[in-house]
Design a protein around this motif. Structure first.
Motif, PDB file in Angstrom:
ATOM      1  N   ARG A 147       8.096 -26.759 -11.404  1.00  0.00           N
ATOM      2  CA  ARG A 147       9.003 -26.012 -10.550  1.00  0.00           C
ATOM      3  C   ARG A 147       8.398 -24.641 -10.282  1.00  0.00           C
ATOM      4  NH1 ARG A 147      13.876 -26.707  -8.851  1.00  0.00           N
ATOM      5  NH2 ARG A 147      14.827 -27.776 -10.605  1.00  0.00           N
ATOM      6  N   ARG A 148       8.363 -24.270  -9.003  1.00  0.00           N
ATOM      7  CA  ARG A 148       7.880 -22.933  -8.673  1.00  0.00           C
ATOM      8  C   ARG A 148       9.061 -21.978  -8.663  1.00  0.00           C
ATOM      9  NH1 ARG A 148       3.233 -21.696  -4.518  1.00  0.00           N
ATOM     10  NH2 ARG A 148       2.262 -22.692  -6.317  1.00  0.00           N
ATOM     11  N   VAL A 149       8.961 -20.956  -9.486  1.00  0.00           N
ATOM     12  CA  VAL A 149       9.997 -19.917  -9.475  1.00  0.00           C
ATOM     13  C   VAL A 149       9.430 -18.736  -8.697  1.00  0.00           C
ATOM     14  CG1 VAL A 149      11.379 -18.351 -10.882  1.00  0.00           C
ATOM     15  CG2 VAL A 149      10.946 -20.686 -11.679  1.00  0.00           C
ATOM     16  N   ASN A 150      10.019 -18.475  -7.551  1.00  0.00           N
ATOM     17  CA  ASN A 150       9.529 -17.389  -6.702  1.00  0.00           C
ATOM     18  C   ASN A 150      10.077 -16.046  -7.167  1.00  0.00           C
ATOM     19  OD1 ASN A 150       8.010 -18.739  -4.394  1.00  0.00           O
ATOM     20  ND2 ASN A 150       9.891 -19.952  -4.575  1.00  0.00           N
ATOM     21  N   LEU A 151       9.270 -15.024  -6.947  1.00  0.00           N
ATOM     22  CA  LEU A 151       9.719 -13.678  -7.287  1.00  0.00           C
ATOM     23  C   LEU A 151      10.130 -12.977  -6.008  1.00  0.00           C
ATOM     24  CD1 LEU A 151       6.915 -12.582  -9.790  1.00  0.00           C
ATOM     25  CD2 LEU A 151       9.033 -13.822 -10.269  1.00  0.00           C
ATOM     26  N   GLU A 152      11.160 -12.189  -6.144  1.00  0.00           N
ATOM     27  CA  GLU A 152      11.624 -11.380  -5.024  1.00  0.00           C
ATOM     28  C   GLU A 152      10.713 -10.159  -4.902  1.00  0.00           C
ATOM     29  OE1 GLU A 152      14.862 -12.131  -3.548  1.00  0.00           O
ATOM     30  OE2 GLU A 152      14.067 -10.738  -2.040  1.00  0.00           O
ATOM     31  N   ARG A 153      10.532  -9.491  -6.020  1.00  0.00           N
ATOM     32  CA  ARG A 153       9.860  -8.194  -6.021  1.00  0.00           C
ATOM     33  C   ARG A 153       9.592  -7.750  -7.454  1.00  0.00           C
ATOM     34  NH1 ARG A 153      13.703  -4.217  -3.740  1.00  0.00           N
ATOM     35  NH2 ARG A 153      13.663  -2.791  -5.499  1.00  0.00           N
ATOM     36  N   ILE A 154       8.703  -6.780  -7.595  1.00  0.00           N
ATOM     37  CA  ILE A 154       8.573  -6.069  -8.868  1.00  0.00           C
ATOM     38  C   ILE A 154       8.604  -4.589  -8.522  1.00  0.00           C
ATOM     39  CG2 ILE A 154       7.119  -5.599 -10.884  1.00  0.00           C
ATOM     40  CD1 ILE A 154       5.723  -8.289 -10.343  1.00  0.00           C
ATOM     41  N   HIS A 155       9.464  -3.841  -9.156  1.00  0.00           N
ATOM     42  CA  HIS A 155       9.417  -2.406  -8.912  1.00  0.00           C
ATOM     43  C   HIS A 155       9.283  -1.643 -10.226  1.00  0.00           C
ATOM     44  CE1 HIS A 155      13.921  -2.958  -9.100  1.00  0.00           C
ATOM     45  NE2 HIS A 155      13.754  -1.963  -9.956  1.00  0.00           N
TER      46      HIS A 155
ATOM     47  N   LEU B  39       0.826  -1.211   0.000  1.00  0.00           N
ATOM     48  CA  LEU B  39       0.000   0.000   0.000  1.00  0.00           C
ATOM     49  C   LEU B  39       0.858   1.259   0.000  1.00  0.00           C
ATOM     50  CD1 LEU B  39      -2.952  -1.018   2.356  1.00  0.00           C
ATOM     51  CD2 LEU B  39      -2.840  -1.022  -0.148  1.00  0.00           C
ATOM     52  N   VAL B  40       2.054   1.143   0.516  1.00  0.00           N
ATOM     53  CA  VAL B  40       2.975   2.281   0.449  1.00  0.00           C
ATOM     54  C   VAL B  40       4.280   1.811  -0.169  1.00  0.00           C
ATOM     55  CG1 VAL B  40       4.233   4.056   1.726  1.00  0.00           C
ATOM     56  CG2 VAL B  40       1.978   3.290   2.538  1.00  0.00           C
ATOM     57  N   SER B  41       4.687   2.469  -1.224  1.00  0.00           N
ATOM     58  CA  SER B  41       6.013   2.199  -1.767  1.00  0.00           C
ATOM     59  C   SER B  41       6.670   3.545  -2.035  1.00  0.00           C
ATOM     60  CB  SER B  41       5.944   1.329  -3.019  1.00  0.00           C
ATOM     61  OG  SER B  41       5.259   1.980  -4.059  1.00  0.00           O
ATOM     62  N   ARG B  42       7.931   3.502  -2.435  1.00  0.00           N
ATOM     63  CA  ARG B  42       8.658   4.760  -2.497  1.00  0.00           C
ATOM     64  C   ARG B  42       9.600   4.779  -3.683  1.00  0.00           C
ATOM     65  NH1 ARG B  42      12.219   5.846   2.656  1.00  0.00           N
ATOM     66  NH2 ARG B  42      13.877   5.278   1.207  1.00  0.00           N
ATOM     67  N   PHE B  43       9.849   5.939  -4.197  1.00  0.00           N
ATOM     68  CA  PHE B  43      10.813   6.063  -5.289  1.00  0.00           C
ATOM     69  C   PHE B  43      12.172   6.508  -4.744  1.00  0.00           C
ATOM     70  CE2 PHE B  43       6.774   6.358  -7.506  1.00  0.00           C
ATOM     71  CZ  PHE B  43       6.992   5.444  -8.510  1.00  0.00           C
ATOM     72  N   ASP B  44      13.208   5.970  -5.364  1.00  0.00           N
ATOM     73  CA  ASP B  44      14.565   6.333  -4.957  1.00  0.00           C
ATOM     74  C   ASP B  44      15.373   6.726  -6.183  1.00  0.00           C
ATOM     75  OD1 ASP B  44      14.841   5.422  -1.977  1.00  0.00           O
ATOM     76  OD2 ASP B  44      13.753   3.816  -2.996  1.00  0.00           O
TER      77      ASP B  44
ATOM     78  N   GLN C 277      12.741   2.157  -7.713  1.00  0.00           N
ATOM     79  CA  GLN C 277      12.296   1.853  -6.351  1.00  0.00           C
ATOM     80  C   GLN C 277      13.323   0.911  -5.775  1.00  0.00           C
ATOM     81  OE1 GLN C 277       8.168   0.424  -7.141  1.00  0.00           O
ATOM     82  NE2 GLN C 277       7.598   2.245  -5.941  1.00  0.00           N
ATOM     83  N   TYR C 278      13.726   1.149  -4.566  1.00  0.00           N
ATOM     84  CA  TYR C 278      14.809   0.335  -4.017  1.00  0.00           C
ATOM     85  C   TYR C 278      14.342  -0.443  -2.794  1.00  0.00           C
ATOM     86  CZ  TYR C 278      19.365  -0.784  -2.011  1.00  0.00           C
ATOM     87  OH  TYR C 278      20.441  -1.411  -1.459  1.00  0.00           O
ATOM     88  N   LYS C 279      14.298   0.184  -1.642  1.00  0.00           N
ATOM     89  CA  LYS C 279      13.949  -0.547  -0.408  1.00  0.00           C
ATOM     90  C   LYS C 279      12.476  -0.882  -0.361  1.00  0.00           C
ATOM     91  CE  LYS C 279      17.415  -0.656   2.863  1.00  0.00           C
ATOM     92  NZ  LYS C 279      18.246   0.554   3.116  1.00  0.00           N
ATOM     93  N   TYR C 280      11.640  -0.048  -0.935  1.00  0.00           N
ATOM     94  CA  TYR C 280      10.190  -0.235  -0.818  1.00  0.00           C
ATOM     95  C   TYR C 280       9.544  -0.352  -2.194  1.00  0.00           C
ATOM     96  CZ  TYR C 280      11.424   1.350   3.837  1.00  0.00           C
ATOM     97  OH  TYR C 280      12.020   1.475   5.065  1.00  0.00           O
ATOM     98  N   PRO C 281       9.591  -1.541  -2.791  1.00  0.00           N
ATOM     99  CA  PRO C 281       9.022  -1.717  -4.128  1.00  0.00           C
ATOM    100  C   PRO C 281       7.496  -1.798  -4.073  1.00  0.00           C
ATOM    101  CG  PRO C 281       9.787  -3.812  -3.292  1.00  0.00           C
ATOM    102  CD  PRO C 281      10.144  -2.789  -2.244  1.00  0.00           C
ATOM    103  N   ILE C 282       6.847  -1.610  -5.201  1.00  0.00           N
ATOM    104  CA  ILE C 282       5.379  -1.654  -5.223  1.00  0.00           C
ATOM    105  C   ILE C 282       4.853  -3.078  -5.005  1.00  0.00           C
ATOM    106  CG2 ILE C 282       5.308  -1.744  -7.770  1.00  0.00           C
ATOM    107  CD1 ILE C 282       2.697  -0.037  -7.524  1.00  0.00           C
TER     108      ILE C 282
ATOM    109  N   TYR D 213      21.980   5.308  -3.493  1.00  0.00           N
ATOM    110  CA  TYR D 213      20.509   5.405  -3.496  1.00  0.00           C
ATOM    111  C   TYR D 213      20.049   6.375  -2.419  1.00  0.00           C
ATOM    112  CZ  TYR D 213      19.461   1.194  -6.301  1.00  0.00           C
ATOM    113  OH  TYR D 213      19.307   0.277  -7.303  1.00  0.00           O
ATOM    114  N   PHE D 214      19.110   7.224  -2.731  1.00  0.00           N
ATOM    115  CA  PHE D 214      18.434   7.987  -1.654  1.00  0.00           C
ATOM    116  C   PHE D 214      17.028   8.316  -2.122  1.00  0.00           C
ATOM    117  CE2 PHE D 214      20.836  11.237  -4.063  1.00  0.00           C
ATOM    118  CZ  PHE D 214      19.845  12.166  -4.357  1.00  0.00           C
ATOM    119  N   PRO D 215      16.140   8.612  -1.179  1.00  0.00           N
ATOM    120  CA  PRO D 215      14.742   8.839  -1.535  1.00  0.00           C
ATOM    121  C   PRO D 215      14.605   9.980  -2.543  1.00  0.00           C
ATOM    122  CG  PRO D 215      14.982   8.657   0.837  1.00  0.00           C
ATOM    123  CD  PRO D 215      16.370   8.689   0.265  1.00  0.00           C
ATOM    124  N   GLU D 216      13.804   9.768  -3.560  1.00  0.00           N
ATOM    125  CA  GLU D 216      13.590  10.778  -4.602  1.00  0.00           C
ATOM    126  C   GLU D 216      12.841  11.969  -3.987  1.00  0.00           C
ATOM    127  OE1 GLU D 216      14.179  11.335  -8.033  1.00  0.00           O
ATOM    128  OE2 GLU D 216      13.146  13.161  -7.405  1.00  0.00           O
TER     129      GLU D 216
END
Ligand code: ADP
Ligand code: MG
Length: 511
Positions: A144-152, A101-106, A123-128, A300-303
């Motif tokens: 085989r299940r291929v897990n996803l880490e994240r999508i940003h 619900l909250v993500s951030r741009f960097d 997006q770095y630490k907080y992807p959508i 990286y730093f917050p946009e």
């Protein structure tokens, strides 16, 4: 490296893998396991860019679609394109991920001539999207299940063009600022084949969702391929990252090259360096581009020009409702409702256009029966696909429409024409664009079902072949096929095969 062969081990007791059986590569020194993780860059389908209103159209003339924001002129500010955000949410939901619900741009800072801002908004630490997975099916039916880490979400860079002048490079900023989704998998793939199947399935799902066209030639889907090897049961080895590989063929080649290189390094007492490599399409080899940068290298730093991206539950639920039936669900439904073989159902569902064609044909004649569904699948995957292959067309360019294919199947099912004649009819349909019934009418191809008419011809055949009839009667059963063939020939292939069989059996037992 010596002989290589894929083996299976059903009781590997101590591996970090996710299946109890893994494919290993065996050399003279023992078994190696390949570990692959992907970072897929998928261009978002959207008319305008992620932070500007410039167009995203492919193939425009250089620097035609560049706003002040994309060119990073001082004093301009990015404004988030909410459609692109919706597309990323849809993708996350379609890939079984969790929408944050909250993500951030960097800002990811680096210098390159085609990156006028000097940083990429990402997006770095907080992807959508966090997590998610895709299940892939191996040749032998294992899943085989291929897990996803994240999508940003992030903005694309422009393009440097180095091959148009001997002493100048050109910059095209059309791509600058186009929205990308970076889909990062866990290191869950174990071979080049699995990687290829994963990417095809990912592409298929994105196309179903309408969030990325998956067109690798146009660069709308490209992958960074991370490869390492380890002994079964050992911790993960050091990975090399091969950047921006943009075709299935090259991805397979890059992985195979890396595996060979790393095995030979380790077997000769060397170490794999963590580095970023480039795949050279002309040699089929990878070579060092740079040693792998760490996150801190990007500072990286917050946009500061964008607020956090806050989503409401309603927005997510509204988007969830727009998710169409996806390939796995469609496969299961076609198998369940129509008893289609798994292989056929999966083949139809794997490609959205193929599935649409099939379902249009299926539903064009009222409520379909299982029989009709199966015949349709056979005819589409067999005869129609062979016409398509011969002419190099894809299914959306088919000369025979879904409705016309359905009509042809109906003519077979209602005994108007035989399956054999239907093959000819399909070819004529392909060449002329005419409907099946038109061709059958014009060419007088209707099947003859009248037993009397068939009997007349069958009798002729038996009279003309008295000696063969005698042989048949003395036990040479195989000759039955000969009588069928001769009668069919006389009737131009139009006799109903079942009636003809019955008539011949009757005549041969009488005389
Ligand atoms: P970065 O963004 O710096 O490349 P990440 O930690 O986000 O680093 O990982 C990137 C990719 O590398 C992921 O797809 C992950 O699955 C993959 N990966 C991580 N460790 C390994 C490994 N030992 N072998 C192969 N792939 C790996
Ligand atoms: Mg990476």
């Amino acid at each position: 490296m010596t002989e290589k062969l894929m083996t299976e081990n059903s009781n590997c007791n101590n591996c970090n893998g996710h299946n109890d059986r893994n494919d290993y590569i065996e050399t003279s020194t023992g078994k190696w396991e390949v570990v692959i993780g992907l970072e897929v860059h998928a261009q978002v389908i959207s008319n305008s860019k992620l932070f500007s209103t410039a167009a995203t159209e492919f193939g425009s003339s250089p620097n035609e679609n560049v706003s002040f924001v994309d060119a990073a002129l001082p004093g301009v500010l990015p404004v988030i394109n909410s459609f692109c955000v919706d597309q990323a949410i849809k993708t996350g939901l379609g890939l079984n991920g969790h929408v944050n619900l909250v993500s951030r741009f960097d800002r990811k800072n680096y210098f390159y001539a085609d990156l006028p801002q000097g940083y990429q908004i990402s997006q770095y630490k907080y992807p959508i999207i966090s997590g998610g997975y895709i299940d892939i099916e191996k040749d032998d039916g294992r899943i085989r299940r291929v897990n996803l880490e994240r999508i940003h979400i992030e903005q694309d860079a422009g393009k440097s063009i180095h091959d148009q002048s001997p002493n100048k490079s050109f910059i095209d900023l059309n791509r600058s600022g186009i929205a990308l989704m970076e889909i990062v998998t866990k290191p869950d793939m174990r071979s080049a084949d699995e990687t290829s199947v994963f990417l095809q399935k990912l592409r298929s799902i994105l196309r179903y969702l309408g969030t990325c066209d998956g067109n690798m030639e146009e660069g709308s889907m490209r992958a960074d391929v991370n490869v390492s090897i380890r002994r079964p049961g050992a911790d993960y080895g050091t990975r090399a990252e091969v950047k921006n590989v943009n075709s299935f063929k090259f991805i397979t080649a890059a992985i195979n090259f890396e595996v060979e290189r790393q095995i030979s390094l380790l077997e000769n007492g060397g170490v794999v360096d963590q580095e970023t490599r480039l795949f050279d399409t002309s040699t089929g080899q990878t070579r060092v581009m740079r040693s792998k940068e760490d996150a801190q290298d990007y500072r990286y730093f917050p946009e500061p020009d964008l607020p956090p991206l806050v989503l409401s539950e309603e927005r997510i639920e509204t988007i969830r409702k727009t998710i169409p039936e996806l390939p796995d669900a469609k496969t299961a439904r076609l198998q369940h409702d129509f008893d289609l073989p798994h292989y056929d159902a999966a083949l139809i569902s794997a490609d959205k256009e193929t599935a649409d064609f099939y379902e249009r044909a299926l539903n064009s004649k009222g409520t379909p029966t299982k029989d009709f569904a199966k015949m349709l699948a056979n005819w589409m995957l067999g005869e129609l696909f062979s016409c398509l292959n011969k002419s190099g067309k894809n299914i959306s360019e088919s000369n025979v429409s879904a409705e016309n294919l359905a009509e042809l199947i109906n003519l077979i099912k209602t005994d108007v024409i035989s399956g054999k004649i239907a093959k000819e009819v399909l070819e004529l349909m392909w060449d002329s664009g005419k409907r099946a019934s038109e061709i059958v009418e014009e060419k007088g191809l209707k099947q003859i079902t009248s037993a009397d008419e068939i009997e007349k011809v069958a009798k002729e055949v038996l009279t003309e072949n008295e000696s063969k009839v005698a042989e048949y009667k003395s036990g040479k059963d195989k000759l039955f096929g000969f009588f069928v063939g001769q009668s069919m020939k006389k009737m131009g292939g139009k006799a109903n095969p079942q009636v003809l069989n019955e008539v011949l059996k009757k005549l041969l037992s009488e005389t």
